[in-house]
Scaffold this motif. Structure first.
Motif, mmCIF file in Angstrom:
data_model
loop_
_atom_site.group_PDB
_atom_site.id
_atom_site.type_symbol
_atom_site.label_atom_id
_atom_site.label_comp_id
_atom_site.label_asym_id
_atom_site.label_seq_id
_atom_site.Cartn_x
_atom_site.Cartn_y
_atom_site.Cartn_z
ATOM 1 N N UNK A 92 78.999 16.752 89.336
ATOM 2 C CA UNK A 92 80.160 17.545 89.770
ATOM 3 C C UNK A 92 81.468 16.977 89.230
ATOM 4 N N UNK A 93 81.525 15.658 89.064
ATOM 5 C CA UNK A 93 82.747 15.021 88.569
ATOM 6 C C UNK A 93 83.060 15.439 87.132
ATOM 7 N N UNK A 94 82.024 15.702 86.345
ATOM 8 C CA UNK A 94 82.213 15.985 84.919
ATOM 9 C C UNK A 94 83.116 17.198 84.675
ATOM 10 N N UNK A 95 82.818 18.394 85.234
ATOM 11 C CA UNK A 95 83.711 19.527 84.989
ATOM 12 C C UNK A 95 85.098 19.338 85.595
ATOM 13 N N UNK A 96 85.172 18.637 86.733
ATOM 14 C CA UNK A 96 86.474 18.364 87.354
ATOM 15 C C UNK A 96 87.321 17.498 86.418
ATOM 16 N N UNK A 97 86.702 16.482 85.850
ATOM 17 C CA UNK A 97 87.405 15.605 84.908
ATOM 18 C C UNK A 97 87.862 16.398 83.685
ATOM 19 N N UNK A 98 86.960 17.224 83.133
ATOM 20 C CA UNK A 98 87.306 18.007 81.938
ATOM 21 C C UNK A 98 88.468 18.948 82.225
ATOM 22 N N UNK A 99 88.382 19.662 83.346
ATOM 23 C CA UNK A 99 89.409 20.681 83.649
ATOM 24 C C UNK A 99 90.783 20.084 83.916
ATOM 25 N N UNK A 100 90.815 18.982 84.647
ATOM 26 C CA UNK A 100 92.110 18.456 85.083
ATOM 27 C C UNK A 100 92.647 17.284 84.264
ATOM 28 N N UNK A 101 91.746 16.555 83.597
ATOM 29 C CA UNK A 101 92.212 15.315 82.968
ATOM 30 C C UNK A 101 91.938 15.199 81.471
ATOM 31 N N UNK B 267 84.649 25.688 87.009
ATOM 32 C CA UNK B 267 84.606 24.333 87.561
ATOM 33 C C UNK B 267 84.201 24.362 89.030
ATOM 34 N N UNK B 268 84.828 25.251 89.809
ATOM 35 C CA UNK B 268 84.512 25.364 91.235
ATOM 36 C C UNK B 268 83.056 25.794 91.424
ATOM 37 N N UNK B 269 82.610 26.765 90.619
ATOM 38 C CA UNK B 269 81.232 27.256 90.726
ATOM 39 C C UNK B 269 80.235 26.142 90.418
ATOM 40 N N UNK B 270 80.547 25.321 89.413
ATOM 41 C CA UNK B 270 79.656 24.216 89.042
ATOM 42 C C UNK B 270 79.586 23.191 90.168
ATOM 43 N N UNK B 271 80.738 22.866 90.756
ATOM 44 C CA UNK B 271 80.770 21.896 91.852
ATOM 45 C C UNK B 271 79.970 22.420 93.044
ATOM 46 N N UNK B 272 80.142 23.708 93.382
ATOM 47 C CA UNK B 272 79.381 24.300 94.492
ATOM 48 C C UNK B 272 77.879 24.267 94.205
ATOM 49 N N UNK B 273 77.512 24.498 92.939
ATOM 50 C CA UNK B 273 76.096 24.440 92.560
ATOM 51 C C UNK B 273 75.543 23.036 92.776
ATOM 52 N N UNK B 274 76.366 22.020 92.522
ATOM 53 C CA UNK B 274 75.920 20.645 92.736
ATOM 54 C C UNK B 274 75.801 20.322 94.232
ATOM 55 N N UNK B 275 76.634 20.948 95.061
ATOM 56 C CA UNK B 275 76.500 20.805 96.519
ATOM 57 C C UNK B 275 75.157 21.390 96.962
ATOM 58 N N UNK B 276 74.837 22.569 96.432
ATOM 59 C CA UNK B 276 73.550 23.212 96.731
ATOM 60 C C UNK B 276 72.400 22.321 96.261
ATOM 61 N N UNK B 277 72.540 21.743 95.064
ATOM 62 C CA UNK B 277 71.505 20.844 94.541
ATOM 63 C C UNK B 277 71.313 19.642 95.469
ATOM 64 N N UNK B 278 72.423 19.098 95.961
ATOM 65 C CA UNK B 278 72.346 17.958 96.869
ATOM 66 C C UNK B 278 71.583 18.288 98.142
ATOM 67 N N UNK B 279 71.874 19.449 98.731
ATOM 68 C CA UNK B 279 71.162 19.876 99.938
ATOM 69 C C UNK B 279 69.670 20.061 99.643
ATOM 70 N N UNK B 280 69.382 20.687 98.501
ATOM 71 C CA UNK B 280 67.981 20.944 98.130
ATOM 72 C C UNK B 280 67.209 19.635 97.958
ATOM 73 N N UNK B 281 67.845 18.667 97.287
ATOM 74 C CA UNK B 281 67.175 17.393 97.030
ATOM 75 C C UNK B 281 67.101 16.504 98.260
ATOM 76 N N UNK B 282 68.057 16.659 99.169
ATOM 77 C CA UNK B 282 68.072 15.805 100.363
ATOM 78 C C UNK B 282 66.815 15.990 101.199
ATOM 79 N N UNK B 283 66.247 17.182 101.153
ATOM 80 C CA UNK B 283 64.975 17.406 101.845
ATOM 81 C C UNK B 283 63.804 17.317 100.871
ATOM 82 N N UNK B 284 63.976 17.894 99.680
ATOM 83 C CA UNK B 284 62.862 18.017 98.747
ATOM 84 C C UNK B 284 62.325 16.704 98.231
ATOM 85 N N UNK B 285 63.206 15.746 97.933
ATOM 86 C CA UNK B 285 62.752 14.481 97.342
ATOM 87 C C UNK B 285 61.855 13.718 98.313
#
Length: 274
Positions: free
Chosen positions: A264-273, A212-230
């Motif tokens: 990122x919310x999806x795995x967090x929701x699955x893991x905790x709720x 879950x943590x790894x997936x969320x961090x990957x989405x942070x990386x995706x956000x940074x990549x897209x913030x410039x790339x798009x």
């Protein structure tokens, strides 16, 4: 000769980077719409979506276009990075690099590489299993009046096939298909239970939290990549007219921040709720 030189030029590579990048942004939107069923839908809805995405002919064509785009985008990015470094062998003074460019723009190659690693592991954990691995078929509990609840297979044709029918030899299961025993007469197709695989992956007692943590961090990386790339994709394509900038800026916010956050919310929701 001129055509070959054009295809090899940095300008042409930037065009291809922009076009493949924007196509992959569209893919992200569609992929998110399906994955949100893990929160807002039930197992049947998600498994129907997974079945559609792996069997529909038009989607299959788009899938291959997506795979090619990912590879082309990654390779093109690597080549452009190498070309840029060769063009500036000494490099510029970096006394205050942050004042002249964003973190994302300075680290696009690193961010892209991290995303490529994530895509490979993500496909190994889900895509490959859905396509090639032996997977459980979806079962749902139903209560028949006057009887104890029983587990049944839910099929594409919305037929309910009791498990004991398989156990008693009345039906034979081959992969995700039900046949009359000893014949090639197919009775129904079943759902591969990707919903169960996904939930178990993120709820696993030993590795679920790490995943879950790894997936969320990957989405942070995706956000940074897209913030410039798009935004830079539109600049590369020459779509930088002032009257479009407000729209592009709004779309950039959605693509770079809203979409990765929802993923990122999806795995967090699955893991905790869930």
């Amino acid at each position: 000769m001129a055509k070959s030189a054009l295809l090899k030029s940095s300008l042409a590579k930037k065009y291809w980077m922009a076009l493949t990048g924007l196509f992959l942004c569209l893919f992200l939107v569609g992929h998110l719409a399906g994955n949100l069923q893990l929160i807002f839908g039930d197992a049947s809805a998600f498994n129907e979506y997974a079945l559609f995405m792996t069997t529909n002919p038009a989607v299959k064509v788009l899938s291959y276009v997506t795979y090619i785009s990912i590879l082309f985008h990654a390779i093109d990015g690597i080549v452009l990075t190498i070309q840029n470094k060769k063009a500036r062998p000494i490099g510029y003074a970096k006394n205050n690099a942050a004042a002249n460019s964003s973190f994302s723009s300075r680290n696009m190659a690193i961010l892209g590489t991290l995303l490529l690693v994530f895509i490979v592991t993500h496909m190994a954990n889900f895509w490959a299993k859905m396509h090639f691995a032996e997977m459980p078929l979806q079962k749902v509990e139903v209560k028949v009046e006057g009887q104890e609840p029983v587990l049944i297979y839910k099929t594409v044709q919305q037929q309910a096939i009791p498990v004991n029918a398989v156990e008693m030899g009345q039906l034979e299961v081959k992969g995700t298909q039900f046949f009359q025993p000893g014949t090639d007469l197919k009775v129904a197709d079943g759902y591969k239970d990707l919903h169960k695989i996904t939930v178990e992956f993120f709820k696993n007692e030993k590795t679920g939290l790490i995943a879950t943590i790894a997936y969320v961090l990957a989405m942070v990386v995706l956000g940074f990549h897209l913030s410039h790339g798009f935004g830079s994709a539109f600049q590369s394509l020459g779509v930088n007219n002032p009257k479009y900038r407000g729209c592009i800026k709004g779309l950039s916010f959605i693509i770079a921040y809203v979409i990765p956050a929802l993923f990122a919310i999806i795995p967090v929701y699955i893991h905790f709720f869930k």
